[in-house]
Design a protein around this motif. Structure first.
Motif, PDB file in Angstrom:
ATOM      1  N   ALA A 128      62.487  60.873 -12.057  1.00 41.63           N
ATOM      2  CA  ALA A 128      61.902  60.767 -10.721  1.00 41.63           C
ATOM      3  C   ALA A 128      61.577  62.158 -10.188  1.00 41.63           C
ATOM      4  CB  ALA A 128      62.851  60.040  -9.773  1.00 41.63           C
ATOM      5  N   ALA A 129      60.643  62.213  -9.252  1.00 41.38           N
ATOM      6  CA  ALA A 129      60.281  63.474  -8.596  1.00 41.38           C
ATOM      7  C   ALA A 129      59.980  63.188  -7.130  1.00 41.38           C
ATOM      8  CB  ALA A 129      59.072  64.104  -9.273  1.00 41.38           C
ATOM      9  N   PHE A 130      60.313  64.161  -6.279  1.00 39.95           N
ATOM     10  CA  PHE A 130      60.146  63.968  -4.842  1.00 39.95           C
ATOM     11  C   PHE A 130      59.531  65.204  -4.200  1.00 39.95           C
ATOM     12  CE2 PHE A 130      63.752  61.409  -6.184  1.00 39.95           C
ATOM     13  CZ  PHE A 130      63.420  60.169  -5.655  1.00 39.95           C
ATOM     14  N   ILE A 131      58.816  64.979  -3.121  1.00 46.20           N
ATOM     15  CA  ILE A 131      58.295  66.054  -2.270  1.00 46.20           C
ATOM     16  C   ILE A 131      58.741  65.749  -0.847  1.00 46.20           C
ATOM     17  CG2 ILE A 131      56.231  67.092  -1.259  1.00 46.20           C
ATOM     18  CD1 ILE A 131      54.759  66.535  -3.823  1.00 46.20           C
ATOM     19  N   ARG A 132      59.325  66.738  -0.202  1.00 48.61           N
ATOM     20  CA  ARG A 132      59.716  66.576   1.208  1.00 48.61           C
ATOM     21  C   ARG A 132      58.683  67.261   2.086  1.00 48.61           C
ATOM     22  NH1 ARG A 132      65.493  68.871   2.097  1.00 48.61           N
ATOM     23  NH2 ARG A 132      64.554  70.611   0.996  1.00 48.61           N
ATOM     24  N   GLN A 133      58.421  66.646   3.228  1.00 46.12           N
ATOM     25  CA  GLN A 133      57.520  67.234   4.221  1.00 46.12           C
ATOM     26  C   GLN A 133      58.162  67.126   5.597  1.00 46.12           C
ATOM     27  OE1 GLN A 133      53.838  65.085   3.666  1.00 46.12           O
ATOM     28  NE2 GLN A 133      53.223  66.386   1.962  1.00 46.12           N
ATOM     29  N   ARG A 134      57.944  68.150   6.410  1.00 43.27           N
ATOM     30  CA  ARG A 134      58.528  68.186   7.751  1.00 43.27           C
ATOM     31  C   ARG A 134      57.465  68.659   8.738  1.00 43.27           C
ATOM     32  NH1 ARG A 134      63.278  72.371   8.318  1.00 43.27           N
ATOM     33  NH2 ARG A 134      63.488  71.726   6.163  1.00 43.27           N
ATOM     34  N   LYS A 135      57.366  67.964   9.861  1.00 41.04           N
ATOM     35  CA  LYS A 135      56.370  68.324  10.870  1.00 41.04           C
ATOM     36  C   LYS A 135      57.028  68.278  12.244  1.00 41.04           C
ATOM     37  CE  LYS A 135      51.496  67.445  11.793  1.00 41.04           C
ATOM     38  NZ  LYS A 135      50.340  66.613  11.460  1.00 41.04           N
ATOM     39  N   TYR A 136      56.814  69.339  13.034  1.00 38.63           N
ATOM     40  CA  TYR A 136      57.378  69.435  14.378  1.00 38.63           C
ATOM     41  C   TYR A 136      56.275  69.250  15.417  1.00 38.63           C
ATOM     42  CZ  TYR A 136      61.279  71.787  12.023  1.00 38.63           C
ATOM     43  OH  TYR A 136      62.333  72.087  11.203  1.00 38.63           O
ATOM     44  N   SER A 137      56.649  68.713  16.567  1.00 36.22           N
ATOM     45  CA  SER A 137      55.745  68.743  17.712  1.00 36.22           C
ATOM     46  C   SER A 137      56.044  70.019  18.501  1.00 36.22           C
ATOM     47  CB  SER A 137      55.933  67.510  18.601  1.00 36.22           C
ATOM     48  OG  SER A 137      57.194  67.522  19.235  1.00 36.22           O
ATOM     49  N   PHE A 138      55.058  70.496  19.255  1.00 31.92           N
ATOM     50  CA  PHE A 138      55.315  71.651  20.112  1.00 31.92           C
ATOM     51  C   PHE A 138      56.340  71.215  21.163  1.00 31.92           C
ATOM     52  CE2 PHE A 138      54.670  74.742  23.468  1.00 31.92           C
ATOM     53  CZ  PHE A 138      54.525  75.910  22.748  1.00 31.92           C
ATOM     54  N   PRO A 139      57.315  72.049  21.478  1.00 27.94           N
ATOM     55  CA  PRO A 139      58.378  71.616  22.406  1.00 27.94           C
ATOM     56  C   PRO A 139      57.917  71.460  23.845  1.00 27.94           C
ATOM     57  CG  PRO A 139      58.657  73.924  21.786  1.00 27.94           C
ATOM     58  CD  PRO A 139      57.525  73.398  20.960  1.00 27.94           C
TER      59      PRO A 139
END
Length: 198
Positions: A128-139
């Motif tokens: 198996a293989a995985f990619i993580r992604q993270r996205k923030y909103s402006f505070p």
């Protein structure tokens, strides 16, 4: 008489221009403060969050709003709608300061990396293989810049190897509202509220 009227008109015009310039300068100062506080906040956020992999952080802001009940509880704002982040004139690439710039990618770069990772997985033997992604909103900040709330989206893309070949796993995603407070000049995480998950 005509000369006097022109000079009065000209003086009024100069006064109006000076007032507009003062308003514009005040707007610039407010935006500069907003961006400076966001930069300081995300120094703490990235130090506390798990280290990001290459291309894990989105270089663009998420537009997920702050839910009404969370804004009311933590910011004391009485709303009858969700709260969107203020316009900052920035993107996440300009505000986030990760350890290396490789951690930040625009959508096209992230897509390219996903294709490369999939090709490497297909050519390999891993199960198996995985990619993580993270996205923030402006505070969104309280009026005194002592409380900040933003939304973070975590996604995990994956593939697995079966007797039929390589197949994509269902997308995993979760959204959380994160609350920070400034204590002794430092931003500290005080709450994380789950909003949705797949």
């Amino acid at each position: 008489m005509l000369v006097w009227r022109r000079s009065v008109w000209f003086a009024g015009l100069l006064g109006s221009l000076a007032l507009l310039q003062d308003v514009a300068s005040a707007d610039d100062r407010a935006r500069d403060r907003l961006v400076a506080e966001a930069e300081l906040l995300f120094v703490s956020v990235l130090a506390e969050d798990p280290p990001a992999e290459r291309c894990e952080l989105s270089a663009d802001w998420d537009d997920y709003p702050i839910p009404e009940d969370i804004a009311r509880k933590h910011l004391g704002i009485r709303l009858h709608a969700s709260l969107s982040a203020p316009y900052s004139g920035t993107n996440a690439f300009q505000v986030l300061k990760p350890r290396t710039e490789e951690m930040l990618c625009h959508a096209a770069e992230a897509k390219d990396m996903e294709s490369q990772r999939l090709a490497a997985f297909e050519a390999g033997t891993d199960k198996a293989a995985f990619i993580r992604q993270r996205k923030y909103s402006f505070p969104v900040f309280s009026e005194n810049y002592r409380t900040a709330i933003f939304v973070v989206t975590h996604m995990r893309l994956g593939w697995y190897r079966s007797a039929r070949g390589v197949a994509r796993l269902p997308l995993e995603a979760d959204w959380s509202a994160v609350v920070y407070r400034k204590v002794g000049g430092q931003w500290r995480n005080v709450d994380r509220i789950g909003l949705a998950a797949t």
